[in-house]
Write an enzyme that holds these catalytic residues in place. Structure first.
Site, short mmCIF file in Angstrom:
data_model
loop_
_atom_site.label_atom_id
_atom_site.label_comp_id
_atom_site.label_asym_id
_atom_site.label_seq_id
_atom_site.Cartn_x
_atom_site.Cartn_y
_atom_site.Cartn_z
N ASP A 61 0.87 -1.18 0.00
CA ASP A 61 0.00 0.00 0.00
C ASP A 61 0.90 1.23 0.00
O ASP A 61 1.41 1.63 1.05
CB ASP A 61 -0.89 0.03 1.25
N HIS B 206 -11.44 -1.53 9.79
CA HIS B 206 -10.42 -2.21 10.58
C HIS B 206 -10.96 -2.61 11.95
O HIS B 206 -10.45 -3.53 12.57
CB HIS B 206 -9.20 -1.29 10.78
N ARG C 196 3.92 2.71 2.98
CA ARG C 196 4.72 1.76 3.77
C ARG C 196 6.22 2.02 3.65
O ARG C 196 6.95 1.80 4.60
CB ARG C 196 4.42 0.32 3.34
N ASP D 136 -10.50 -7.47 0.62
CA ASP D 136 -9.73 -6.65 1.54
C ASP D 136 -9.20 -7.59 2.64
O ASP D 136 -9.56 -8.77 2.72
CB ASP D 136 -10.59 -5.51 2.10
#
Length: 339
Positions: A66, A185, A74, A255
């Protein structure tokens, strides 16, 4: 060569453990994904990427990351410059559409230069979600705008910039995360918008860019379509909306299964995702026991899913002849990337 399983997996640290090496060799995931915990310095990242591919005997195996710019990035200095957020690209586009689109292409072309240095060949970008007022900040400044046209034009420029540099784009989060009022998340959001609003606003960027090779699902319930299951595990959303309404016939990746939005144990999650019509199960956090669970209910990549996976690899074009120094200098006239 062992048949690849329908999964993309992370790893726990900056080098592979003996258990991970043995597991990847036996289970043969189709690809891998890196996070900040896996990244420290240049040779270490290259060695890790090489080790992952060596485990499965596939030098062309995709390694994802990502690398959006803004808060989701990252690789950081000194491994790669910091880049502006999607919202910053959007602000430039609103002042001048051509300038904004050019800056987006340049940024993605630079991302490709950065990533290929480490052998990373797929970037989970562009973000095609169109937020509404009051939505969770999980998308927030990652979005290019609050109306579809900005998202379409900048998303297209970013995807084309990556592919010009030999890196595959993954559009996310299909069929649209922009209305979610909760962070996936942490919990499962439900979107109660009408089908007509979803078609006009949320689905539009994905429909316009449905030719791209890969897409990542949204862990979001759309009550107008399937009030019980999030898109990731909804056969109805995947078949009727993603495949037919949006017209996307590329490689569909879930995802992250380690996000709290999905319920059940990891074998159940993996089985549900594949049964719904996703081509690949994504697991990111590198927790070994969870990966074992994902693999236990996984299967060899076959049929249409295998065809889509093989077709996605053909989108890696020969890199263009762009000069990195010139591209960086031009991009700096719009945004000063931090060295």
């Amino acid at each position: 060569m062992t048949e690849s399983k329908a999964m993309i997996l992370g790893c726990s640290g900056k080098s592979l453990t003996r258990d991970e090496i043995r597991f990847y060799r036996n289970e043969c995931p189709w690809g891998f994904i890196l996070f900040a915990r896996n990244i420290s310095e240049t040779e270490q990242v290259r060695d890790l990427v090489d080790s992952l591919r060596d485990c499965i005997g596939r030098p062309d195996a995709l390694v994802f990351v990502d690398q959006e710019g803004g808060r989701v990035q990252r690789l950081r200095p000194p491994l790669a410059p910091n880049y502006p957020s999607g919202a910053a690209l959007g602000a430039l586009w609103r002042d001048d559409h051509d300038v904004g689109a050019r800056a987006a292409w340049l940024m993605a072309r630079l991302l490709a230069f950065d990533l290929l240095r480490y052998g990373i060949t797929a970037d989970c970008l562009p973000v095609l979600d169109v937020p509404i007022d009051g939505a969770s900040d999980v998308i927030g400044a990652r979005a290019y705008g609050r109306e579809p046209r900005a998202v379409i034009e900048l998303g297209r420029a970013l995807a084309e910039g990556l592919m010009s540099g030999g890196v595959l784009p993954v559009m996310k989060h299909i069929p649209g995360h922009g209305r979610a009022l909760a962070d996936t998340h942490l919990e499962l959001p439900t979107v109660n918008a009408s089908m007509s609003d979803l078609q006009r606003h949320d689905f539009a960027p994905f429909r316009e860019l449905n030719h791209l090779p890969m897409a990542m699902t949204a862990h979001v319930v759309y009550s107008a379509i399937d009030p019980k299951n999030p898109a990731t595990t909804s056969g109805k959303v995947i078949d009727e909306i993603i495949r037919r309404e949006i017209g996307f016939d590329g490689l569909l990746i879930s995802d992250d299964t380690s996000m709290k939005a999905l319920s059940g144990d990891f074998p159940t999650k993996a089985a549900s995702i594949l049964a719904a019509g996703c081509d690949l199960v994504l697991h990111c956090n590198g927790v070994f026991e969870e990966m074992v669970g994902i693999a236990s209910r996984n299967k060899g990549l076959e049929g249409k899913s295998l065809q889509r996976a093989e077709r996605a690899l053909t989108y890696i074009k020969n890199r263009d002849a762009a000069d990195e120094t010139e591209i960086r200098a031009e991009f700096a006239t719009y945004f000063e990337a931090v060295a």
